[in-house]
Design a protein around this motif. Structure first.
Motif, mmCIF file in Angstrom:
data_model
loop_
_atom_site.group_PDB
_atom_site.id
_atom_site.type_symbol
_atom_site.label_atom_id
_atom_site.label_comp_id
_atom_site.label_asym_id
_atom_site.label_seq_id
_atom_site.Cartn_x
_atom_site.Cartn_y
_atom_site.Cartn_z
ATOM 1 N N VAL A 100 0.990 -1.286 0.094
ATOM 2 C CA VAL A 100 0.083 0.220 0.207
ATOM 3 C C VAL A 100 0.685 0.909 -0.087
ATOM 4 O O VAL A 100 1.793 1.669 0.989
ATOM 5 C CB VAL A 100 -1.159 -0.208 1.262
ATOM 6 C CG1 VAL A 100 -1.904 1.039 1.127
ATOM 7 C CG2 VAL A 100 -1.757 -1.334 1.450
ATOM 8 N N THR A 101 0.760 2.224 -1.068
ATOM 9 C CA THR A 101 1.920 2.898 -1.315
ATOM 10 C C THR A 101 1.253 4.161 -1.976
ATOM 11 O O THR A 101 0.618 4.203 -2.964
ATOM 12 C CB THR A 101 3.324 2.047 -1.617
ATOM 13 O OG1 THR A 101 4.525 3.368 -1.969
ATOM 14 C CG2 THR A 101 3.009 1.613 -3.187
ATOM 15 N N ASP A 102 2.013 5.162 -1.706
ATOM 16 C CA ASP A 102 1.614 6.467 -2.489
ATOM 17 C C ASP A 102 2.775 6.465 -3.991
ATOM 18 O O ASP A 102 3.036 7.478 -4.902
ATOM 19 C CB ASP A 102 2.241 7.879 -2.187
ATOM 20 C CG ASP A 102 2.974 7.942 -1.307
ATOM 21 O OD1 ASP A 102 4.118 7.440 -1.334
ATOM 22 O OD2 ASP A 102 2.810 8.504 0.056
ATOM 23 N N ARG A 103 4.062 5.009 -3.653
ATOM 24 C CA ARG A 103 5.162 5.170 -4.868
ATOM 25 C C ARG A 103 5.588 6.521 -4.662
ATOM 26 O O ARG A 103 6.483 6.672 -5.596
ATOM 27 C CB ARG A 103 4.405 5.248 -6.158
ATOM 28 C CG ARG A 103 3.803 4.184 -6.247
ATOM 29 C CD ARG A 103 2.886 4.061 -8.044
ATOM 30 N NE ARG A 103 2.407 2.176 -8.214
ATOM 31 C CZ ARG A 103 1.691 2.384 -7.861
ATOM 32 N NH1 ARG A 103 0.451 2.936 -6.891
ATOM 33 N NH2 ARG A 103 1.034 0.909 -8.628
ATOM 34 N N ALA A 104 5.511 7.330 -3.815
ATOM 35 C CA ALA A 104 6.729 8.143 -3.352
ATOM 36 C C ALA A 104 7.686 8.666 -2.335
ATOM 37 O O ALA A 104 8.629 9.077 -1.739
ATOM 38 C CB ALA A 104 6.108 10.144 -4.273
ATOM 39 N N THR A 105 6.908 8.302 -0.873
ATOM 40 C CA THR A 105 7.538 8.358 0.157
ATOM 41 C C THR A 105 7.228 7.698 0.827
ATOM 42 O O THR A 105 8.033 6.913 2.431
ATOM 43 C CB THR A 105 7.255 9.661 1.345
ATOM 44 O OG1 THR A 105 5.361 9.908 1.423
ATOM 45 C CG2 THR A 105 7.595 11.040 0.167
ATOM 46 N N PHE A 106 6.368 6.670 1.597
ATOM 47 C CA PHE A 106 5.901 6.122 1.860
ATOM 48 C C PHE A 106 5.176 4.530 1.423
ATOM 49 O O PHE A 106 4.584 4.099 0.017
ATOM 50 C CB PHE A 106 4.237 6.224 3.112
ATOM 51 C CG PHE A 106 4.310 4.804 3.738
ATOM 52 C CD1 PHE A 106 4.636 5.805 5.290
ATOM 53 C CD2 PHE A 106 2.651 4.598 3.800
ATOM 54 C CE1 PHE A 106 4.269 4.234 5.899
ATOM 55 C CE2 PHE A 106 2.416 3.902 4.970
ATOM 56 C CZ PHE A 106 3.206 3.363 6.310
ATOM 57 N N ASP A 121 8.801 -0.051 -7.785
ATOM 58 C CA ASP A 121 7.530 1.571 -7.500
ATOM 59 C C ASP A 121 8.259 1.538 -5.965
ATOM 60 O O ASP A 121 7.840 2.725 -5.506
ATOM 61 C CB ASP A 121 6.487 1.911 -7.452
ATOM 62 C CG ASP A 121 5.848 1.120 -8.742
ATOM 63 O OD1 ASP A 121 6.428 1.899 -10.139
ATOM 64 O OD2 ASP A 121 4.740 1.195 -8.613
ATOM 65 N N LEU A 122 9.299 1.641 -5.525
ATOM 66 C CA LEU A 122 9.785 1.233 -4.402
ATOM 67 C C LEU A 122 11.178 1.947 -4.106
ATOM 68 O O LEU A 122 12.135 2.822 -3.333
ATOM 69 C CB LEU A 122 9.652 0.328 -3.190
ATOM 70 C CG LEU A 122 8.666 -0.396 -3.201
ATOM 71 C CD1 LEU A 122 8.642 -1.773 -1.851
ATOM 72 C CD2 LEU A 122 7.009 0.576 -2.261
ATOM 73 N N THR A 123 11.555 2.639 -5.340
ATOM 74 C CA THR A 123 13.598 2.918 -5.256
ATOM 75 C C THR A 123 13.057 4.085 -4.387
ATOM 76 O O THR A 123 14.040 4.808 -3.817
ATOM 77 C CB THR A 123 14.077 3.399 -6.522
ATOM 78 O OG1 THR A 123 12.578 4.146 -7.256
ATOM 79 C CG2 THR A 123 13.839 1.985 -7.078
ATOM 80 N N ALA A 124 12.426 5.556 -4.290
ATOM 81 C CA ALA A 124 12.559 6.629 -3.530
ATOM 82 C C ALA A 124 11.896 6.952 -2.448
ATOM 83 O O ALA A 124 11.845 7.474 -2.049
ATOM 84 C CB ALA A 124 11.719 7.641 -4.429
ATOM 85 N N VAL A 125 10.848 5.117 -1.901
ATOM 86 C CA VAL A 125 9.857 5.422 -0.760
ATOM 87 C C VAL A 125 10.979 5.733 0.509
ATOM 88 O O VAL A 125 12.051 5.475 0.579
ATOM 89 C CB VAL A 125 9.275 4.421 -1.242
ATOM 90 C CG1 VAL A 125 8.762 3.738 0.362
ATOM 91 C CG2 VAL A 125 8.009 4.260 -1.911
ATOM 92 N N ARG A 126 11.072 6.692 1.269
ATOM 93 C CA ARG A 126 11.499 6.830 2.390
ATOM 94 C C ARG A 126 11.451 5.982 3.824
ATOM 95 O O ARG A 126 12.379 5.485 4.304
ATOM 96 C CB ARG A 126 11.144 8.498 3.253
ATOM 97 C CG ARG A 126 11.837 8.992 2.542
ATOM 98 C CD ARG A 126 12.106 10.528 2.863
ATOM 99 N NE ARG A 126 10.914 10.464 3.764
ATOM 100 C CZ ARG A 126 9.698 12.185 3.380
ATOM 101 N NH1 ARG A 126 10.052 12.574 2.339
ATOM 102 N NH2 ARG A 126 8.448 11.679 3.566
ATOM 103 N N ARG A 127 10.457 5.299 3.286
ATOM 104 C CA ARG A 127 10.017 4.167 4.715
ATOM 105 C C ARG A 127 8.585 3.539 4.286
ATOM 106 O O ARG A 127 7.913 3.848 3.693
ATOM 107 C CB ARG A 127 9.859 5.233 6.066
ATOM 108 C CG ARG A 127 9.186 4.554 7.224
ATOM 109 C CD ARG A 127 7.927 5.284 7.748
ATOM 110 N NE ARG A 127 8.514 6.267 8.619
ATOM 111 C CZ ARG A 127 9.428 6.695 9.665
ATOM 112 N NH1 ARG A 127 9.170 5.340 10.524
ATOM 113 N NH2 ARG A 127 10.154 7.837 9.647
#
Length: 165
Positions: free
Chosen positions: A77-83, A113-119
């Motif tokens: 479950v992701t925004d594909r940007a940060t979380f 899709d997780l390459t830039a996710v911080r958490r």
């Protein structure tokens, strides 16, 4: 859609095809996924339409045996940007003990899709050591995190009784 990873299937010391993890939604077997999740400790009795909606609104990956049967699943479950929240990870009982859970988790966490996710977060009752091996850790300040929790029984009703065997 992307084939995320392949793993040779070794049976009796011989390579026999390969297990595949991919994110093609058309390949997901909803009967397998719902069949497992409705009896899991985290989503007992979950309705099929809820599982369908969850899959449609997530990055979902399937684990497939050499004969193309779906034998595992994981969902982000992701925004594909940060979380991202890693959820609904399972390997069918008949396929366990071969390292497929590790293969599924590592492939899922390597999703493009997780390459830039911080958490990336998750919850587990029994696989802490597995997830720690991928860098997951206890929350530094648990008191900063809050949750609204509705139990599966409140949402979907109690589990039906087990049939007599």
């Amino acid at each position: 859609m992307t084939v995320l990873a392949k793993l040779p299937a070794v049976i009796d010391g011989l390579v026999d095809g390969e297990y595949v993890v991919d994110d093609d939604p058309a390949r997901l077997d909803l009967d397998v996924i719902h069949g497992f999740l409705r009896t899991s400790y985290w989503s007992p009795n979950v309705p099929r339409d809820v599982v369908e909606r969850a899959i449609a609104n997530s990055v979902s990956v399937g684990l497939y045996a050499p004969d193309d049967r779906q034998v595992g699943f994981a969902r982000l479950v992701t925004d594909r940007a940060t979380f991202a929240w890693l959820a609904d990870v399972f390997v069918l009982e008949s396929e366990r003990g071969r390292g497929l859970g590790r293969f599924l988790v590592s492939s899922t966490l390597a999703h493009p899709d997780l390459t830039a996710v911080r958490r990336v977060m998750l919850a587990t009752a029994d696989a802490h050591d597995l997830y720690r091996s991928y860098g997951f850790a206890d929350l530094e300040v648990p008191s900063r995190y809050l949750a609204v929790v509705r139990t599966p029984a409140d949402l979907y009703g109690p589990l039906p009784p087990e049939p007599n065997r």
